[in-house]
Write an enzyme that holds these catalytic residues in place. Structure first.
Site, PDB file in Angstrom:
ATOM      1  N   CYS A  18      11.778 -29.516 -17.789  1.00 40.69           N
ATOM      2  CA  CYS A  18      10.648 -28.792 -16.551  1.00 40.69           C
ATOM      3  C   CYS A  18      10.867 -29.879 -15.786  1.00 40.69           C
ATOM      4  O   CYS A  18      11.074 -30.972 -15.723  1.00 40.69           O
ATOM      5  CB  CYS A  18       9.085 -28.443 -17.032  1.00 40.69           C
ATOM      6  SG  CYS A  18       7.742 -27.492 -16.153  1.00 40.69           S
ATOM      7  N   GLU A  19      11.144 -28.949 -14.344  1.00 37.05           N
ATOM      8  CA  GLU A  19      11.713 -29.874 -13.404  1.00 37.05           C
ATOM      9  C   GLU A  19      10.037 -30.713 -12.741  1.00 37.05           C
ATOM     10  O   GLU A  19       9.465 -31.769 -12.113  1.00 37.05           O
ATOM     11  CB  GLU A  19      12.090 -29.342 -12.245  1.00 37.05           C
ATOM     12  CG  GLU A  19      11.870 -28.502 -11.639  1.00 37.05           C
ATOM     13  CD  GLU A  19      12.089 -27.239 -10.199  1.00 37.05           C
ATOM     14  OE1 GLU A  19      11.744 -26.741  -9.459  1.00 37.05           O
ATOM     15  OE2 GLU A  19      13.909 -27.907 -10.682  1.00 37.05           O
ATOM     16  N   HIS A  20       9.558 -29.675 -13.233  1.00 38.63           N
ATOM     17  CA  HIS A  20       7.397 -30.973 -12.968  1.00 38.63           C
ATOM     18  C   HIS A  20       7.330 -31.515 -13.445  1.00 38.63           C
ATOM     19  O   HIS A  20       6.604 -32.324 -13.334  1.00 38.63           O
ATOM     20  CB  HIS A  20       7.086 -29.656 -12.916  1.00 38.63           C
ATOM     21  CG  HIS A  20       6.972 -28.224 -12.015  1.00 38.63           C
ATOM     22  ND1 HIS A  20       7.033 -26.688 -12.121  1.00 38.63           N
ATOM     23  CD2 HIS A  20       7.315 -28.213 -10.765  1.00 38.63           C
ATOM     24  CE1 HIS A  20       6.704 -26.264 -11.235  1.00 38.63           C
ATOM     25  NE2 HIS A  20       7.603 -27.034 -10.719  1.00 38.63           N
ATOM     26  N   HIS A  21       7.271 -31.792 -15.100  1.00 38.53           N
ATOM     27  CA  HIS A  21       7.493 -32.612 -15.909  1.00 38.53           C
ATOM     28  C   HIS A  21       8.740 -33.645 -16.386  1.00 38.53           C
ATOM     29  O   HIS A  21       7.927 -34.778 -17.356  1.00 38.53           O
ATOM     30  CB  HIS A  21       6.046 -32.241 -16.691  1.00 38.53           C
ATOM     31  CG  HIS A  21       4.990 -32.158 -15.923  1.00 38.53           C
ATOM     32  ND1 HIS A  21       4.632 -30.569 -15.585  1.00 38.53           N
ATOM     33  CD2 HIS A  21       4.225 -32.507 -15.448  1.00 38.53           C
ATOM     34  CE1 HIS A  21       3.595 -30.611 -15.550  1.00 38.53           C
ATOM     35  NE2 HIS A  21       2.574 -31.577 -14.927  1.00 38.53           N
TER      36      HIS A  21
ATOM     37  N   GLN B  88      12.815 -21.614 -14.974  1.00 37.87           N
ATOM     38  CA  GLN B  88      13.115 -20.463 -16.118  1.00 37.87           C
ATOM     39  C   GLN B  88      13.702 -19.514 -14.896  1.00 37.87           C
ATOM     40  O   GLN B  88      14.394 -19.077 -15.056  1.00 37.87           O
ATOM     41  CB  GLN B  88      12.295 -20.370 -17.280  1.00 37.87           C
ATOM     42  CG  GLN B  88      13.014 -19.353 -17.773  1.00 37.87           C
ATOM     43  CD  GLN B  88      12.142 -18.858 -19.216  1.00 37.87           C
ATOM     44  OE1 GLN B  88      10.521 -20.371 -19.318  1.00 37.87           O
ATOM     45  NE2 GLN B  88      11.682 -17.366 -19.248  1.00 37.87           N
TER      46      GLN B  88
ATOM     47  N   HIS C  84       7.545 -23.363 -23.342  1.00 37.37           N
ATOM     48  CA  HIS C  84       7.749 -24.579 -22.236  1.00 37.37           C
ATOM     49  C   HIS C  84       6.331 -25.806 -22.849  1.00 37.37           C
ATOM     50  O   HIS C  84       5.652 -25.816 -22.787  1.00 37.37           O
ATOM     51  CB  HIS C  84       7.520 -24.545 -20.963  1.00 37.37           C
ATOM     52  CG  HIS C  84       8.002 -22.949 -19.755  1.00 37.37           C
ATOM     53  ND1 HIS C  84       8.449 -23.256 -18.814  1.00 37.37           N
ATOM     54  CD2 HIS C  84       8.869 -22.034 -20.479  1.00 37.37           C
ATOM     55  CE1 HIS C  84       9.029 -22.678 -18.437  1.00 37.37           C
ATOM     56  NE2 HIS C  84       9.543 -22.028 -19.504  1.00 37.37           N
TER      57      HIS C  84
ATOM     58  N   CYS D 221       5.711 -27.966 -21.040  1.00 38.27           N
ATOM     59  CA  CYS D 221       4.605 -28.383 -20.413  1.00 38.27           C
ATOM     60  C   CYS D 221       3.771 -28.078 -20.750  1.00 38.27           C
ATOM     61  O   CYS D 221       2.422 -28.306 -20.333  1.00 38.27           O
ATOM     62  CB  CYS D 221       5.498 -28.879 -18.892  1.00 38.27           C
ATOM     63  SG  CYS D 221       5.687 -27.261 -18.563  1.00 38.27           S
TER      64      CYS D 221
END
Length: 228
Positions: free
Chosen positions: A120-123, A161, A189, A191
């Site tokens: 995940c590019e956020h976490h 995704q 995910h 996250c």
């Protein structure tokens, strides 16, 4: 409820990163990359990542002189560059060879349950899932292993995704010279399951249906193949 989009300067138009929270945002079909992303050799990248990661560990209070930890920064750096984020480097893009459709097979071909691991590019925590791919030949066919390699190439980068689904579909359309492509991704995910709301039972499904696959009849047929 306010809805806004990210600008190219990464200003959130009144929203802070805390306001956005865990919302599933992405800015474009292309993975956000700097123009000079590949000016630095991989060996130099690994050296710098190792230094930076050792600083993170130090800030967390870990003892880097411990035998179990002193090699961790180098291991993480190698893993980032050579493994889990190797799909960022276009040199790792799989070389695709096509073959004439000598069997004259003109129905859908489905490759299902392609296991992939992304992040995940956020976490920067894992996304674990399966991809299902279908296409109808326009006169050429692709080796089955290449379908897997295309999925892995786009998965091995910080991802969202929805973007992953569309990147795989766009690549297949370009390589196979056809709009008759379908991609379905079913993923968990971490996250969501290991932090935040900590929901370990939910999964995310994204789809792309192009050309002849974008009809109720073909979608039902494809779903039947995948679920049986």
């Amino acid at each position: 409820m306010k809805t806004q989009t990210l600008t190219k300067t990464n200003e959130l138009k009144g929203f802070s990163p805390e306001d956005i929270g865990d919302d599933h945002l992405f800015t474009s079909l292309q993975t956000p990359m700097k123009a000079n992303a590949f000016d630095m050799p991989n060996e130099e990248k690994k050296k710098r990542i190792s230094i930076l990661f050792s600083e993170i560990m130090d800030v967390l209070g870990l003892d880097l002189t411990d035998d179990s930890l002193n090699g961790t920064p180098d291991r993480v750096a190698k893993m980032y560059v050579e493994e889990i984020f190797s799909g960022l480097d276009p040199q790792n893009k799989p070389k695709i060879a096509l073959f004439d459709n000598k069997y004259q097979y003109n129905q859908m071909l489905v490759e299902k349950n392609i296991t992939f691991y992304s992040n995940c590019e956020h976490h920067f925590v894992p996304i674990i899932g399966k991809a299902h791919i279908a296409y109808k030949s326009s006169g050429k066919v692709i080796g089955l292993s290449k379908l897997n390699r295309i999925v892995q190439y786009y998965a091995k980068r910080p991802q969202v995704q929805e973007r992953l689904t569309n990147q795989i579909a766009s690549e297949l359309k370009a390589v196979l010279n056809t709009e008759d492509v379908a991609v379905i991704i079913d993923a968990k995910h971490l996250c969501v399951s290991s932090r935040g709301v900590k929901d370990d039972t939910s999964a995310t499904v994204t789809t792309y249906y192009g050309g002849e696959f974008n009809t109720s009849e073909k979608i039902n047929e494809l779903q039947n193949y995948i679920n049986n």
